[in-house]
Design a protein around this motif. Sequence first.
Motif, PDB file in Angstrom:
ATOM      1  N   CYS A 131       0.829  -1.200   0.000  1.00  0.00           N
ATOM      2  CA  CYS A 131       0.000   0.000   0.000  1.00  0.00           C
ATOM      3  C   CYS A 131       0.859   1.242   0.000  1.00  0.00           C
ATOM      4  O   CYS A 131       0.346   2.343   0.111  1.00  0.00           O
ATOM      5  N   CYS A 187       4.901   0.860   3.708  1.00  0.00           N
ATOM      6  CA  CYS A 187       6.217   0.298   4.000  1.00  0.00           C
ATOM      7  C   CYS A 187       7.286   0.922   3.129  1.00  0.00           C
ATOM      8  O   CYS A 187       8.423   1.095   3.565  1.00  0.00           O
ATOM      9  N   GLY A 222       4.895  -5.678   0.830  1.00  0.00           N
ATOM     10  CA  GLY A 222       3.612  -5.951   0.188  1.00  0.00           C
ATOM     11  C   GLY A 222       3.263  -7.425   0.140  1.00  0.00           C
ATOM     12  O   GLY A 222       4.152  -8.270   0.145  1.00  0.00           O
ATOM     13  N   THR A 239       3.889  -6.445   7.819  1.00  0.00           N
ATOM     14  CA  THR A 239       3.051  -7.623   8.043  1.00  0.00           C
ATOM     15  C   THR A 239       2.683  -8.300   6.730  1.00  0.00           C
ATOM     16  O   THR A 239       2.493  -9.509   6.682  1.00  0.00           O
ATOM     17  N   CYS A 240       2.565  -7.492   5.674  1.00  0.00           N
ATOM     18  CA  CYS A 240       2.046  -8.026   4.415  1.00  0.00           C
ATOM     19  C   CYS A 240       2.803  -9.236   3.862  1.00  0.00           C
ATOM     20  O   CYS A 240       2.180 -10.261   3.624  1.00  0.00           O
ATOM     21  N   ILE A 294      -3.801  -7.060   6.027  1.00  0.00           N
ATOM     22  CA  ILE A 294      -5.211  -6.765   5.827  1.00  0.00           C
ATOM     23  C   ILE A 294      -5.728  -7.241   4.485  1.00  0.00           C
ATOM     24  O   ILE A 294      -6.916  -7.222   4.237  1.00  0.00           O
ATOM     25  N   GLY A 339       5.045  -5.176  11.716  1.00  0.00           N
ATOM     26  CA  GLY A 339       4.572  -3.802  11.874  1.00  0.00           C
ATOM     27  C   GLY A 339       3.804  -3.406  10.637  1.00  0.00           C
ATOM     28  O   GLY A 339       4.033  -3.943   9.566  1.00  0.00           O
ATOM     29  N   CYS A 340       2.888  -2.442  10.795  1.00  0.00           N
ATOM     30  CA  CYS A 340       2.076  -2.061   9.643  1.00  0.00           C
ATOM     31  C   CYS A 340       1.896  -0.554   9.627  1.00  0.00           C
ATOM     32  O   CYS A 340       0.889  -0.056  10.039  1.00  0.00           O
ATOM     33  N   PRO A 341       2.827   0.227   9.153  1.00  0.00           N
ATOM     34  CA  PRO A 341       4.164  -0.172   8.707  1.00  0.00           C
ATOM     35  C   PRO A 341       5.146  -0.228   9.872  1.00  0.00           C
ATOM     36  O   PRO A 341       4.897   0.384  10.896  1.00  0.00           O
TER      37      PRO A 341
END
Lengths: 319, 142
Positions: free
Chosen positions: B18, B21, B57, B85-86, B92, B115-117
């Motif tokens: 997104c 990051c 991502g 986290t991606c 998500i 972490g996100c981010p």
Amino acid sequence: MSAEIIHFLIFPGGLFALVLGIFMLSLERIVVARLQGRVGPPIYQNFIDVIKLFNKEILVPKDSKEIVFMYAPVLGFAALIAMLYFIPLPGVYEGAGNNSDLIILIYVMALPAISHILGGSASSSPYAAIAVNRELKLMLVYEVVFVIIAFSIALYVGKGSAVLSLKDIMNYQLNNSPLILDWKFWPAIVAFVIFVLATMEFPPFQVAHHNDADVMDGFLIEHSSIPLAIYEMTDALKIVLLSIVFQIFFCPCVIGGDVVVNLLFFIAKTVIFVMFFSLLHAIFASFRIDQAFKFLIIVPTTLSLITLVLVILSIKGLI
Amino acid sequence: MSIITRSPFLFRINTGSCNGCDVELATTAMIPRYDVERLGCRYTGSPKHADILLVTGPITARSKPYLIEVLDELPRPFVVVAIGTCPTSCGIFRDSYSIEGPLDKYVEVDVNVPGCPPRPQAIIDGVAKALEIWKRKIRDFK
Ligand code: SF4
């Protein structure tokens, strides 16, 4: 005979210039980092980079012209090593006693860019193709700027008949005053600074190389390991050669007759030269290629032509 | 041997992140205070120069072939660091029709930075951990 081999391989050329140049490239990274408020790498960083690159796997793309791809880096490297043997070092080294080495210098200054172009175009990558195209466009203009600067200095020193020997240009300034103090050459000095920025591809001319947002790594994108290390070493030699050329053209000052003192003075001048370019590197953003081309064809070309006209007028006795 | 591990080149690939990051990664490269260059790192523009791969991502269907291509082009030995986290769990975007992740389906992930981010400090810590792993990998590779 053996003294010449030492001159070629170890002292003003070869090893000495390579080590000095690699340190200068690290220094450049440190100064840029400090100006941006970062810590930056240690001073020996580029050494480790080069050593590491020699220890890596060599990757050759399937569609590349393998011989050109592998050996193009050597062309630029060999040219600069040879040039460092020809060129005199103010107060330290006489040069190889050639009386038209300015012509050789003009030819050799183009060879590193040509080796980039050959290596990039042999690698069959579309990114490299775009970068090669840009490098070629830039090179066409900045070489002209360099030729005009060199020609005006040669004319001025020879009082109308061009002096093509770097040693004579140096001796003229040692006997009279250095050209950096002469107002007629100030436009040429600015043009030379822009020439150095363009040929080293520092910002704002970072259009063909290390431009991650645009062409990734440009003509170096497919190179890895030893060819890449040779390109890095060519850059190191180039910054030393440019510093020597600047000093011969504009300020070949020496302190006394002692070789060691003069050598230290030369190194100090090179450090100042590199730090000045790091400052410019840190404060400029990048041009697009069309902006860079227009800027090069207008500003430095005009500045160097102004110097040429002033020199011709002063030879005729009009100013 | 230990001397060459002080010069890692980093390459980052965005596999449908997104951009959160990526912004945090950019801060480690060029803003004051957070600086990976002090570890000797340099961001390169080509996977062929890289030693450490940073992935951000979840792997989307569109980006999967490019990820596999980049993994193919890296000179061995290399270290893979998953940023955020991606790439670890798809975050998500999990269970979306267009997601082909997580990253460890395709390659062995050496360091996860959650972490996100994640914060820039966490990314730098992840790179420092990756350096240790890289050192070990070089020793085993010989
Ligand atoms: S981890 Fe969060 S910030 Fe990073 S790419 Fe995924 S959703 Fe965006």
